[in-house]
Design a protein around this motif. Structure first.
Motif, PDB file in Angstrom:
ATOM      1  N   ASN A 324     -16.155 -34.713 -22.100  1.00 30.04           N
ATOM      2  CA  ASN A 324     -15.338 -34.788 -20.879  1.00 30.04           C
ATOM      3  C   ASN A 324     -14.239 -35.842 -21.059  1.00 30.04           C
ATOM      4  OD1 ASN A 324     -16.972 -32.978 -19.107  1.00 30.04           O
ATOM      5  ND2 ASN A 324     -18.529 -34.524 -19.550  1.00 30.04           N
ATOM      6  N   VAL A 327      -9.522 -39.376 -17.367  1.00 25.64           N
ATOM      7  CA  VAL A 327      -8.273 -38.901 -16.771  1.00 25.64           C
ATOM      8  C   VAL A 327      -7.545 -39.985 -15.972  1.00 25.64           C
ATOM      9  CG1 VAL A 327      -8.925 -36.468 -16.708  1.00 25.64           C
ATOM     10  CG2 VAL A 327      -9.589 -37.970 -14.819  1.00 25.64           C
ATOM     11  N   ARG A 345     -11.973 -43.165 -14.909  1.00 26.05           N
ATOM     12  CA  ARG A 345     -12.501 -41.972 -14.253  1.00 26.05           C
ATOM     13  C   ARG A 345     -12.601 -40.838 -15.271  1.00 26.05           C
ATOM     14  NH1 ARG A 345      -8.989 -40.290 -10.964  1.00 26.05           N
ATOM     15  NH2 ARG A 345      -7.500 -41.989 -10.840  1.00 26.05           N
ATOM     16  N   ASP A 347     -13.435 -36.862 -15.950  1.00 28.07           N
ATOM     17  CA  ASP A 347     -13.458 -35.569 -15.274  1.00 28.07           C
ATOM     18  C   ASP A 347     -14.659 -34.751 -15.757  1.00 28.07           C
ATOM     19  OD1 ASP A 347     -11.827 -33.373 -13.721  1.00 28.07           O
ATOM     20  OD2 ASP A 347     -12.542 -32.446 -15.570  1.00 28.07           O
ATOM     21  N   ARG A 348     -15.591 -34.487 -14.831  1.00 32.28           N
ATOM     22  CA  ARG A 348     -16.745 -33.631 -15.166  1.00 32.28           C
ATOM     23  C   ARG A 348     -16.668 -32.381 -14.306  1.00 32.28           C
ATOM     24  NH1 ARG A 348     -21.866 -37.610 -15.366  1.00 32.28           N
ATOM     25  NH2 ARG A 348     -21.539 -38.504 -17.430  1.00 32.28           N
ATOM     26  N   SER A 352     -14.635 -36.326 -10.329  1.00 29.99           N
ATOM     27  CA  SER A 352     -14.159 -37.548 -10.971  1.00 29.99           C
ATOM     28  C   SER A 352     -15.266 -38.605 -10.941  1.00 29.99           C
ATOM     29  CB  SER A 352     -12.923 -38.046 -10.218  1.00 29.99           C
ATOM     30  OG  SER A 352     -12.504 -39.257 -10.736  1.00 29.99           O
ATOM     31  N   PRO A 354     -16.671 -42.319 -11.992  1.00 29.80           N
ATOM     32  CA  PRO A 354     -16.226 -43.626 -12.510  1.00 29.80           C
ATOM     33  C   PRO A 354     -17.211 -44.199 -13.536  1.00 29.80           C
ATOM     34  CG  PRO A 354     -17.148 -43.876 -10.303  1.00 29.80           C
ATOM     35  CD  PRO A 354     -17.264 -42.415 -10.651  1.00 29.80           C
TER      36      PRO A 354
END
Ligand SMILES: Cc1cc2nc3c(=O)[nH]c(=O)nc-3n(C[C@H](O)[C@H](O)[C@H](O)COP(=O)(O)OP(=O)(O)OC[C@H]3O[C@@H](n4cnc5c(N)ncnc54)[C@H](O)[C@@H]3O)c2cc1C
Length: 473
Positions: A324, A327, A345, A347-348, A352, A354
């Protein structure tokens, strides 16, 4: 649940893994967040420190003029031809990369870490990969033949390439395979001879034994040799009469082609997990030393190196989160926040997530790895929007000559001596962010042959500084 580490490294290529390893060995809790494959899978697996000084690097053909001269130790007074070769070699590859580092331009990443920083990083590398690599016994560049029949100056090379060095005067047979078209063994041998190497080189092309598909990948051959699976041989017109273990069958094919050569070079497909065992079996069958010639993607030596570094990192306690992309980021707010990064952060699948840490290392690669990106607006570093200096006119990014000194090759993040990215005014972008590897600007790895060396040296330095900061917090 919040994810919190001392050090968070973004990017799991050579630079990121080196940073993670260095930081973890200092006692920091380290996580690597990496998205896609790194360039290790395409790179040759050689570890170049500096093959050519930048002013001689562009169009490095001159560097290949007479690679043998610098290693033959010829007596130029006794032999005028040797003198002429030596004069040409003065324009060729660097004999000792460490001597040249202090003369590099101030903007070069090696100037941030210094000669000792490069040496310490190579020590860390040698310790992590053990006997899988050679070259640590000397400061001099080794000269390794490439699949195109050129000579590559490099500081560390896989053990599998050791018997192939161009400084070795034993006659060599290069063996190519009909379906592995990236390696034309007769042509590579001819190129080596015309480059003046101090050994007789001959090339032959054979069929890899067994009924492999014409489009089989290098890894398929490597798997067959690793497991020594039985392959069908013999017969004519596609019929097979018997089967043999793959290593023995390959040796049978090559034995017939030997004309007294003491070493035999194959494209780098001799096993992935048991490369040493495959080489040993072939050497026993052939009665000659066996070596691999580094190839393009997918690079088996690169994959083996990646495997070794992942193991070393895991042994040191590094955690990996892969698949992942990072971003964006969050900064610390409130008193004492001071513009520090508090989290990145990830992206999954659209969510988002952290990832918090005390200190961050940016190791996202260059234009190839997308750590540096370009669009109509210009050139940028996509996660933190760190400043990347570049001419506003795109026509100034390139030179007309294909092998010219293209400015875009040096685009990347600029840092202070602690590898912290700087903005356009020379001020720190973030106090707790460091950058390493191909995301850095100021060097052209392909022209000067310094790619892996810069990633190791800046990766180690960034990892140590991040660990210090992460543990102090
Ligand atoms: C074809 C080729 C051949 C080469 N041959 C040699 C050679 O013979 N000798 C030599 O010394 N050097 C060679 N190099 C150069 C050398 O491989 C590189 O300079 C070095 O490996 C770069 O390492 P890196 O870790 O900085 O970047 P990369 O290997 O590019 O790794 C960056 C990683 O970060 C990840 N990433 C990027 N963005 C994000 C994000 N937003 N979130 C999470 N992860 C992200 C990428 O997916 C990638 O896994 C070669 C390079 C190439 C391309």
């Amino acid at each position: 649940m919040a994810i919190e580490d001392d050090v968070l490294v973004i990017g799991g290529g050579l630079a990121g893994m080196t940073a993670a390893l260095a930081a973890a060995r200092e006692g920091a809790g380290v996580r690597v967040v990496s998205h896609k494959e790194s360039t290790l899978r395409s790179a040759s697996g050689l570890v170049d420190v500096l093959g050519y000084p930048p002013e001689r690097a562009p169009g490095s053909a001159s560097g290949d003029a007479d690679p043998g001269a610098s290693v033959r130790g010829e007596d130029e007074n006794a032999d005028p031809a040797a003198r002429s070769r030596r004069e040409r070699a003065a324009d060729g590859p660097l004999v000792d990369p460490f001597e040249a580092i202090p003369d590099l331009p101030e903007s070069h990443p090696y100037r941030r870490v210094g000669v000792e920083g490069v040496r310490d990083a190579l020590d860390l590398f040698d310790d992590a990969v053990g006997d899988r690599y050679r070259g640590g016994h000397t400061d001099r560049n080794a000269l390794v033949p490439t699949h195109g029949g050129r000579i590559k100056p490099t500081a560390r090379y896989p053990a599998s390439a050791a018997a192939g060095l161009a400084s070795d005067d034993r006659p060599a047979l290069l063996v190519g395979f009909e379906t592995v078209t990236d390696f034309d063994a007769p042509l590579a041998a001819a190129h080596l001879e015309s480059a003046g190497v101090p050994f007789a080189a001959r090339g032959v092309t054979v069929r890899f034994p067994g009924g492999f598909r014409a489009d089989a990948r290098l890894t398929r051959f490597a798997d067959a040799l690793d497991s020594n699976e039985r392959v069908e041989i013999g017969g004519s017109g596609g019929s097979y009469t018997e089967s043999l273990p793959a290593r023995e069958a390959l040796a049978e094919v090559v034995k017939d082609r030997l004309r007294g050569e003491q070493r035999v070079g194959f494209p780098a497909l001799l096993g992935q997990h048991d490369a040493a065992g495959v080489r040993e079996s072939l050497e026993a069958e052939l009665g000659a030393a066996v070596f691999e010639v580094p190839m393009g993607p997918p690079s088996l030596p690169g994959l083996r190196l990646e495997g070794a570094l992942v193991s070393a990192c895991r042994d040191a306690g590094v955690r990996f989160s892969t698949g992942n992309p990072v971003v964006g980021y969050e900064t610390a707010t409130g008193p004492g926040g001071d513009g520090e990064i508090a989290a990145v952060r990830v992206d999954r699948n659209g969510a988002s997530v952290p990832f918090h840490a005390e200190s961050f290392v940016l190791a996202t690669g260059g234009l190839v790895g997308k750590g540096i990106d370009s669009d109509r607006e210009g050139v940028k570093e996509p996660i933190f929007d760190c400043h990347v200096s570049h001419p506003s006119d795109r026509y100034d990014w390139f030179e007309d000559e294909t092998f010219g000194d293209h400015p875009f090759a040096r685009f990347g993040v600029e840092t202070d001596d602690d590898l912290r990215p700087l903005d356009s005014r020379g001020a720190l972008e973030f106090p707790n962010l460091r950058a390493c590897g191909a995301v850095l600007g100021g060097y052209d790895f392909a022209a000067e042959k310094s790619g892996a060396g810069v990633s190791l040296a800046t990766g180690r330095a960034a990892g140590l500084a991040a660990a210090r900061e992460g543990l102090e917090a």
